[in-house]
Design a protein around this motif. Sequence first.
Motif, PDB file in Angstrom:
ATOM      1  N   TYR A 153      37.950  39.183  40.277  1.00 28.42           N
ATOM      2  CA  TYR A 153      38.715  40.251  40.933  1.00 28.42           C
ATOM      3  C   TYR A 153      39.722  40.851  39.957  1.00 28.42           C
ATOM      4  O   TYR A 153      39.881  42.077  39.878  1.00 28.42           O
ATOM      5  CB  TYR A 153      39.441  39.700  42.154  1.00 28.42           C
ATOM      6  N   PHE A 154      40.408  39.996  39.214  1.00 31.66           N
ATOM      7  CA  PHE A 154      41.385  40.461  38.232  1.00 31.66           C
ATOM      8  C   PHE A 154      40.717  41.347  37.171  1.00 31.66           C
ATOM      9  O   PHE A 154      41.219  42.418  36.826  1.00 31.66           O
ATOM     10  CB  PHE A 154      42.044  39.250  37.560  1.00 31.66           C
ATOM     11  N   VAL A 155      39.572  40.892  36.681  1.00 29.48           N
ATOM     12  CA  VAL A 155      38.851  41.645  35.651  1.00 29.48           C
ATOM     13  C   VAL A 155      38.463  43.022  36.175  1.00 29.48           C
ATOM     14  O   VAL A 155      38.708  44.054  35.536  1.00 29.48           O
ATOM     15  CB  VAL A 155      37.600  40.871  35.194  1.00 29.48           C
ATOM     16  N   MET A 156      37.857  43.052  37.361  1.00 29.99           N
ATOM     17  CA  MET A 156      37.412  44.326  37.913  1.00 29.99           C
ATOM     18  C   MET A 156      38.604  45.217  38.257  1.00 29.99           C
ATOM     19  O   MET A 156      38.529  46.453  38.124  1.00 29.99           O
ATOM     20  CB  MET A 156      36.560  44.067  39.158  1.00 29.99           C
ATOM     21  N   SER A 176      38.340  32.279  46.318  1.00 30.38           N
ATOM     22  CA  SER A 176      38.683  31.077  45.572  1.00 30.38           C
ATOM     23  C   SER A 176      39.373  31.499  44.286  1.00 30.38           C
ATOM     24  O   SER A 176      39.321  32.668  43.878  1.00 30.38           O
ATOM     25  CB  SER A 176      37.411  30.285  45.248  1.00 30.38           C
ATOM     26  N   MET A 177      40.026  30.536  43.617  1.00 30.82           N
ATOM     27  CA  MET A 177      40.679  30.852  42.353  1.00 30.82           C
ATOM     28  C   MET A 177      39.665  31.339  41.322  1.00 30.82           C
ATOM     29  O   MET A 177      39.965  32.193  40.486  1.00 30.82           O
ATOM     30  CB  MET A 177      41.412  29.612  41.828  1.00 30.82           C
ATOM     31  N   PHE A 209      27.975  33.817  41.945  1.00 35.25           N
ATOM     32  CA  PHE A 209      28.788  33.697  43.160  1.00 35.25           C
ATOM     33  C   PHE A 209      30.093  34.472  43.026  1.00 35.25           C
ATOM     34  O   PHE A 209      30.500  35.207  43.945  1.00 35.25           O
ATOM     35  CB  PHE A 209      29.081  32.222  43.442  1.00 35.25           C
ATOM     36  N   ALA A 210      30.774  34.308  41.904  1.00 36.41           N
ATOM     37  CA  ALA A 210      32.056  34.999  41.704  1.00 36.41           C
ATOM     38  C   ALA A 210      31.868  36.506  41.714  1.00 36.41           C
ATOM     39  O   ALA A 210      32.665  37.257  42.302  1.00 36.41           O
ATOM     40  CB  ALA A 210      32.683  34.535  40.385  1.00 36.41           C
ATOM     41  N   LEU A 211      30.804  36.979  41.072  1.00 39.49           N
ATOM     42  CA  LEU A 211      30.530  38.413  41.015  1.00 39.49           C
ATOM     43  C   LEU A 211      30.210  38.951  42.406  1.00 39.49           C
ATOM     44  O   LEU A 211      30.659  40.025  42.789  1.00 39.49           O
ATOM     45  CB  LEU A 211      29.363  38.671  40.059  1.00 39.49           C
ATOM     46  N   ASN A 212      29.448  38.172  43.171  1.00 35.81           N
ATOM     47  CA  ASN A 212      29.097  38.580  44.529  1.00 35.81           C
ATOM     48  C   ASN A 212      30.335  38.644  45.424  1.00 35.81           C
ATOM     49  O   ASN A 212      30.485  39.559  46.248  1.00 35.81           O
ATOM     50  CB  ASN A 212      28.077  37.593  45.111  1.00 35.81           C
ATOM     51  N   ALA A 213      31.262  37.690  45.264  1.00 34.90           N
ATOM     52  CA  ALA A 213      32.452  37.634  46.119  1.00 34.90           C
ATOM     53  C   ALA A 213      33.345  38.849  45.933  1.00 34.90           C
ATOM     54  O   ALA A 213      34.000  39.301  46.875  1.00 34.90           O
ATOM     55  CB  ALA A 213      33.241  36.358  45.817  1.00 34.90           C
ATOM     56  N   VAL A 214      33.347  39.411  44.730  1.00 37.49           N
ATOM     57  CA  VAL A 214      34.275  40.500  44.426  1.00 37.49           C
ATOM     58  C   VAL A 214      33.612  41.868  44.472  1.00 37.49           C
ATOM     59  O   VAL A 214      34.187  42.837  44.949  1.00 37.49           O
ATOM     60  CB  VAL A 214      34.919  40.278  43.035  1.00 37.49           C
ATOM     61  N   THR A 215      32.399  41.973  43.975  1.00 35.25           N
ATOM     62  CA  THR A 215      31.751  43.278  43.836  1.00 35.25           C
ATOM     63  C   THR A 215      30.654  43.525  44.854  1.00 35.25           C
ATOM     64  O   THR A 215      30.169  44.641  44.969  1.00 35.25           O
ATOM     65  CB  THR A 215      31.134  43.423  42.430  1.00 35.25           C
ATOM     66  N   GLY A 216      30.228  42.471  45.563  1.00 32.94           N
ATOM     67  CA  GLY A 216      29.097  42.649  46.461  1.00 32.94           C
ATOM     68  C   GLY A 216      27.778  42.659  45.725  1.00 32.94           C
ATOM     69  O   GLY A 216      26.719  42.913  46.312  1.00 32.94           O
ATOM     70  N   PHE A 217      27.814  42.380  44.405  1.00 33.99           N
ATOM     71  CA  PHE A 217      26.593  42.303  43.588  1.00 33.99           C
ATOM     72  C   PHE A 217      25.662  41.257  44.204  1.00 33.99           C
ATOM     73  O   PHE A 217      26.087  40.160  44.536  1.00 33.99           O
ATOM     74  CB  PHE A 217      26.975  41.898  42.154  1.00 33.99           C
ATOM     75  N   GLU A 218      24.410  41.610  44.389  1.00 37.05           N
ATOM     76  CA  GLU A 218      23.463  40.729  45.068  1.00 37.05           C
ATOM     77  C   GLU A 218      23.459  39.330  44.451  1.00 37.05           C
ATOM     78  O   GLU A 218      23.149  39.161  43.268  1.00 37.05           O
ATOM     79  CB  GLU A 218      22.053  41.322  44.996  1.00 37.05           C
ATOM     80  N   LEU A 219      23.826  38.323  45.258  1.00 37.53           N
ATOM     81  CA  LEU A 219      24.010  36.956  44.752  1.00 37.53           C
ATOM     82  C   LEU A 219      22.739  36.399  44.129  1.00 37.53           C
ATOM     83  O   LEU A 219      22.707  36.031  42.957  1.00 37.53           O
ATOM     84  CB  LEU A 219      24.508  36.056  45.880  1.00 37.53           C
ATOM     85  N   ILE A 270      35.380  31.447  33.403  1.00 35.82           N
ATOM     86  CA  ILE A 270      35.969  31.630  34.723  1.00 35.82           C
ATOM     87  C   ILE A 270      36.981  30.524  35.024  1.00 35.82           C
ATOM     88  O   ILE A 270      38.079  30.762  35.524  1.00 35.82           O
ATOM     89  CB  ILE A 270      34.870  31.640  35.814  1.00 35.82           C
ATOM     90  N   GLY A 271      36.602  29.284  34.690  1.00 38.34           N
ATOM     91  CA  GLY A 271      37.390  28.126  35.103  1.00 38.34           C
ATOM     92  C   GLY A 271      38.722  27.976  34.400  1.00 38.34           C
ATOM     93  O   GLY A 271      39.723  27.616  35.036  1.00 38.34           O
ATOM     94  N   VAL A 272      38.782  28.227  33.085  1.00 39.28           N
ATOM     95  CA  VAL A 272      40.037  28.023  32.346  1.00 39.28           C
ATOM     96  C   VAL A 272      41.107  29.031  32.759  1.00 39.28           C
ATOM     97  O   VAL A 272      42.254  28.638  33.026  1.00 39.28           O
ATOM     98  CB  VAL A 272      39.792  28.041  30.822  1.00 39.28           C
ATOM     99  N   PRO A 273      40.814  30.350  32.845  1.00 38.97           N
ATOM    100  CA  PRO A 273      41.845  31.266  33.340  1.00 38.97           C
ATOM    101  C   PRO A 273      42.324  30.912  34.747  1.00 38.97           C
ATOM    102  O   PRO A 273      43.520  31.022  35.055  1.00 38.97           O
ATOM    103  CB  PRO A 273      41.140  32.633  33.323  1.00 38.97           C
ATOM    104  N   ALA A 274      41.403  30.466  35.618  1.00 41.51           N
ATOM    105  CA  ALA A 274      41.792  30.066  36.974  1.00 41.51           C
ATOM    106  C   ALA A 274      42.713  28.852  36.936  1.00 41.51           C
ATOM    107  O   ALA A 274      43.682  28.759  37.702  1.00 41.51           O
ATOM    108  CB  ALA A 274      40.544  29.765  37.810  1.00 41.51           C
ATOM    109  N   GLU A 275      42.439  27.916  36.037  1.00 38.84           N
ATOM    110  CA  GLU A 275      43.277  26.726  35.870  1.00 38.84           C
ATOM    111  C   GLU A 275      44.676  27.111  35.402  1.00 38.84           C
ATOM    112  O   GLU A 275      45.681  26.621  35.932  1.00 38.84           O
ATOM    113  CB  GLU A 275      42.614  25.791  34.858  1.00 38.84           C
TER     114      GLU A 275
END
Length: 616
Positions: free
Chosen positions: A324-327, A317-318, A151-161, A71-76
């Motif tokens: 989000y991009f992946v989905m 967040s980044m 957290f990232a999955l929950n922010a984009v998909t609503g997947f239970e955190l 997650i972190g390197v593509p965001a960077e």
Amino acid sequence: MDPSNQKHFEVVDYVIFAVLLAASVGIGLYYALSGGRQRTTQEFLMADRNMGCIPVSLSLIASFQSAVAIIGVPAEIYTYGTQYWFIGCAYILGLLIPAHVFIPVFYRLRLSSAYQYLELRFSKAVRICGTLTFICQMVIYMGVCVYTPAFALNAVTGFELWGAVLATGLVCTLYTTMGGLKAVIWTDVFQTVVMFAGQLAVIVVGVQKTGGVSEVWRKIWEGDRISGLDLNPDPTERHTFWTLGVGGIFLMLSLYGVNQAQVQRYLSSRTEKEAVRSCYLVFPSLQLALALSCVMGLVMFARYCDEDHSEKPSGLSMDAMVIYFVMDMLQGLPGLPGLFVACLFSAALSTISSAFNSLATVTMEDLIKPHFPAMTEARATLLSKALAMSYGLLCLAMAYVTHLMGDSVLQMALKIFGILGGPILGLFSLGIFFPWANSTGAVAGLGSGLAVAFWVAVGSILSHTSARSPTPECRVLLGPDNTTTTIHATLSNVTLSRPSGLKRFYSLSYMWYSAFNCFTVILIGLIISFLTGPTKKEDVHPGTVYPLLGKLVCFLSKPFKKKFYCVTPLGKTLSSEQWQPSQQKESNGSVLQQEERQSQAETESFFPAVEYETAV
């Protein structure tokens, strides 16, 4: 976030994700019921020292290539450009030095825990201090690893955190507890394949939907995301060639040289050559993993740089933007979103399971066994499994506090390794490279290194010196004369005052944390050692010091070089009886001291035959 903008899984995605978790548990169950059935600590914690170089190397990659990196390197790259890619230069020395220095020293001493070395070289107090520092480091890092993908999955998909957090933590705890290190290594192999497949799928589909390779290249070039070689020597600059290529070496050494999670894999190899070979095989795979993550960030930038952002979910967040991009890319392609989420959680599982197993090992070998030498093998194995399970539950608790940290996940993780891993690297370097260092100097050096590390880190947080993210935007607009105008939104338009005094000290790039803290430990350790009386030649345990000075002064004549070696060369492998902590540094006339003197005498007569011997 507006629920209407969220992306959702289809049934096939849930099936693929569930198959990943089931496969990981199945591997653990297989090793729990096969072979020696994990009935001894040697099998549970060290995989019976019978692993080949390929599974060990893939496990070494998986332990480092966590969900944080995916997650972190593509965001960077999406935010700052390709400057981070230069950390690949640090992989060369960051893997060569462990292969030729650390692995031979640890393997020939027949250790189970890397921190046993600290007792052999210094004292039991140093060993306990090193162990406790490592435990703190890994427990904090585990919280980051398990919380980030959820957290990232929950922010984009609503997947239970917390459902995702619990699934990750409990599945990992289950197969680690059942199958021991063998299960951890072989699930790492499986999960590494899934990781690469998931990233590759996103890149291929992303390039296709963005208009092809040429269109992607045009957009990232116009968006100024291809970074040149920045040779600015200023250590407060966040990323330059020096911070990444040189500072990154010390980060890699703290990970691949002295981190118990990696050392334990080296020690599980059949032979020393297999262990060294596994370290060499990590290099191309790490470069591939870095390349995939960086290309994914560039494709992500090309996809969104000239589009109307009004439909993009606000407040992300980044790090969440990567999901989000992946989905967004994989939506409508049944199974592929599930594959990438499986890739993400594979990375998390591999890192966390490695941490569980290594934490159980150091707790058992460094904190419990020395106090209960008469413990039966069956009880020790049962206790090791209980420890692995306990650390799994602690990991879930640490996930609750992770959200309090404000940095990107990549920067947060590297800061943790710099603040706590740097002093540990300094402690081992003090023992391996400096035969004069004593126990008092080691404890003082570690304490000073940790104090300075936390001082800089806390000062950085309180003074808010972390670099702000530029807006990763490059709208391509058509002007009135049909010419193309590229608008770059960067921080160059903002005048930033350069910090001075202590604030400038707090502005030190986080990539220098490992190096700075390592040298602090070595410097203070040597000063205190010389003030309190340096260690004498005859008091250094055989095989615990690498003859660095002897190799650096190879131009001198043999009598002078002989003085620089001053310890038993690495050519001699000690038996397990020779390194038992209960025998180490006892009173005059003890068995160990007799062995040391005998070994030293052998060295004097054998020296000409081994003085040019390499570490491998």
